[in-house]
Write an enzyme that holds these catalytic residues in place. Structure first.
Site, mmCIF file in Angstrom:
data_model
loop_
_atom_site.group_PDB
_atom_site.id
_atom_site.type_symbol
_atom_site.label_atom_id
_atom_site.label_comp_id
_atom_site.label_asym_id
_atom_site.label_seq_id
_atom_site.Cartn_x
_atom_site.Cartn_y
_atom_site.Cartn_z
ATOM 1 N N MET B 11 0.911 -1.055 -0.079
ATOM 2 C CA MET B 11 -0.057 -0.172 -0.085
ATOM 3 C C MET B 11 0.815 1.141 -0.001
ATOM 4 O O MET B 11 1.496 1.576 1.112
ATOM 5 C CB MET B 11 -0.997 -0.031 1.243
ATOM 6 C CG MET B 11 -1.992 -1.141 1.183
ATOM 7 S SD MET B 11 -2.873 -1.320 2.628
ATOM 8 C CE MET B 11 -1.291 -1.388 3.719
ATOM 9 N N GLY B 12 1.040 1.591 -1.077
ATOM 10 C CA GLY B 12 2.025 2.879 -1.217
ATOM 11 C C GLY B 12 1.417 3.925 -0.172
ATOM 12 O O GLY B 12 1.981 4.071 0.882
ATOM 13 N N THR B 13 0.348 4.143 -0.330
ATOM 14 C CA THR B 13 -0.206 4.933 0.977
ATOM 15 C C THR B 13 -0.131 6.412 1.297
ATOM 16 O O THR B 13 1.185 6.886 1.257
ATOM 17 C CB THR B 13 -0.382 4.107 2.131
ATOM 18 O OG1 THR B 13 -0.555 2.587 1.787
ATOM 19 C CG2 THR B 13 -1.444 4.561 2.974
ATOM 20 N N THR B 14 -1.116 7.072 1.600
ATOM 21 C CA THR B 14 -1.231 8.234 2.516
ATOM 22 C C THR B 14 -2.027 7.864 3.630
ATOM 23 O O THR B 14 -3.184 7.667 3.589
ATOM 24 C CB THR B 14 -1.660 9.547 1.865
ATOM 25 O OG1 THR B 14 -1.039 9.485 0.637
ATOM 26 C CG2 THR B 14 -1.386 10.659 2.564
#
Lengths: 245, 233
Positions: B11-14
């Site tokens: 999850m690359g994610t922010t």
């Protein structure tokens, strides 16, 4: 700097098992600690930064903590390992108190315990990635020592970790003397911290100075140092330049 | 094109967690990627641990799922033994225990947020390595790199619930604009003494940033809506 012994037989799955008990590299790190003995005890300075690689990610980390009644522990390096060390020391102090015999662990004992822990972890190729500074006062005797992640341990009148080794220790060698007053001690530490602020990329301008005397421990509120940029040479360094310099 | 479909799900994610006057707001994007392919464009990265404590997950999808599952299980038992809701601090410490002791094998950064009757709303950041840091707000995931400056400027103490949620939505949306590994919708979870509220913000509910255009159904709509004929009277 990484701790790896290359075993290249191409089988990543098998290697993963044998390597599973080895710390490879730190993630969240604290920079230098600088500490000196002075007339009434020991002074220790640290900034409140926790770096994540090159990012100055955390700016409110306390890297100096009181241990028992007589000691102060400062740490640079991996913060999670420092937190784990604090848990070990908590248990040590608790068990010491449970004897309820009026005796309490002094800085020399705590330093020795830490040295054993750090050296034994090093022998298993699974170090706690810290350099620790242990200062304290017991029965009028001041104590100041250091342990590194490979178990190198010694005492001295003034110590510094990380970048402080290169930038602060020369200043301390020149200007430290026995029986410094509190004011002179603080000024000396601030001189070292200011240089670190100028020259250490992972330093932040938010520091705490902690003091330990026979009476006990005091950790100052976080504060910032003024810096000087008004050298003539800084104003227009490329004035007479041919090209870029 | 580099579509490595065998790359681990990450999850690359922010992810974001923010305290406000009375509780916490957790926020996250919804993109799960396998190399360059988006495996799930509507994931839910804000996971429940107990009635009053949630965790935002980033990094390896598998690692973060398994860690939350273990902690949910431990907390369930802990709640039964304690006889009352678990505190946010205990939840954070259980996550820390797993994250620290398995630091060589795990690749997940987590933000634990919740409300308990002793400390009110609290946020704990647990980055790689297993450090625990209690913070008034925390950001994590690859998208967070673009938000350090934003929060330095926009964060203030004692916000209201509405201000806090707006800040979180704005921040996740800004990160999505610049981070290829973040995308999809913005999900938020608000936790306070009254309970838990989940919100959902698809792209069209968010404001447009630099060089972003108003979404259209088709070019044909633009052409047909074109202005009056030149020189028409």
């Amino acid at each position: 700097m990484t701790f790896t012994i290359p075993i290249d037989n191409g089988d990543a799955l098998k290697n993963a098992e044998t390597d599973s008990q080895r710390t490879l590299y730190p993630y969240v790190t604290g920079t230098s600690i600088v500490a000196i003995k002075y007339k009434e005890g020991v002074l220790m300075a640290s900034d409140m930064g926790g770096s994540y690689g090159s990012t100055l990610r955390y700016k409110n980390i306390e890297r100096v903590k009181a241990i028992g009644k007589h000691s102060l522990l400062g740490a640079s390096g991996e913060i999670s390992d420092f937190q784990e060390i604090l848990r070990y020391l908590d248990e040590l102090v608790l068990n010491d108190n449970m004897w309820d015999d009026g005796n309490s662990l002094g800085p020399k004992e705590v330093h020795n315990y830490l040295t054993r822990v750090m050296y034994n972890r090093r022998n298993k190729f699974n170090p706690l990635w810290n350099t620790l500074v242990l200062g304290g006062v017991k029965n009028g005797q001041s104590y100041l020592g250091m342990v590194s992640m490979i178990g190198v341990s010694f005492e001295d009148n003034h110590v510094a970790t990380g970048f402080g080794n290169h930038l602060a220790r020369p200043i301390l060698r020149d200007e430290w003397h026995a029986d410094l007053s509190f004011e002179d001690g603080v000024k000396l530490l601030e001189k070292c911290m200011r240089v670190l602020l100028y020259r250490d990329r992972s330093a932040i301008n938010k520091l705490q100075i902690s003091k330990i005397t026979e009476e006990g421990v005091t950790v100052s509120q976080p504060y910032s140092l003024k810096t000087f940029w008004e050298f003539q040479a800084f104003h227009n360094p490329t004035a007479g330049a041919q090209g870029s310099w | 094109m580099d579509l490595n479909l065998d790359a681990p799900h990450s999850m690359g994610t922010t992810i974001i967690g923010v305290t406000y006057n009375g509780g916490v707001v957790l926020g996250a994007d919804s993109r799960t990627s396998t190399g360059m392919y988006v495996a799930n464009r509507a994931s839910d990265k804000i996971t429940q641990l107990t009635d009053n404590v949630y965790v935002c997950r980033s990094g390896s999808a598998a690692d973060s799922q398994v860690v939350s599952d273990y902690v949910r299980y431990f907390l369930h038992q802990h709640t039964i033994q304690l006889g009352q809701p678990a505190t946010v601090k205990v939840s954070a410490n259980l996550i820390r225990m797993l994250a620290y002791n398995n630091k060589n094998m795990l690749q997940t950064g987590l933000i634990v947020g919740g409300w308990d009757k002793y400390e009110g709303g609290k946020i704990y950041g647990i980055p790689l390595g297993g450090t625990v840091v209690e913070q008034p707000f925390a950001i994590g995931g690859s998208g967070s790199s673009y938000l350090y400056g934003f929060f330095d400027q926009a964060w203030k103490e004692n916000m209201t619930k509405e201000e806090a949620e707006q800040l979180v939505v704005k921040a996740v949306s800004l990160a999505i604009a610049r981070d290829g590994a973040s995308g999809g919708v913005v999900r938020t979870v608000i936790i306070n003494s009254e309970g838990v509220t989940r919100n959902f913000y698809p792209g069209d509910k968010l404001q447009l940033w630099h060089e972003e255009l108003e979404p259209q159904n088709s070019l044909l709509d633009i052409l047909n809506a074109a202005g009056p004929e030149p020189m028409a009277i």
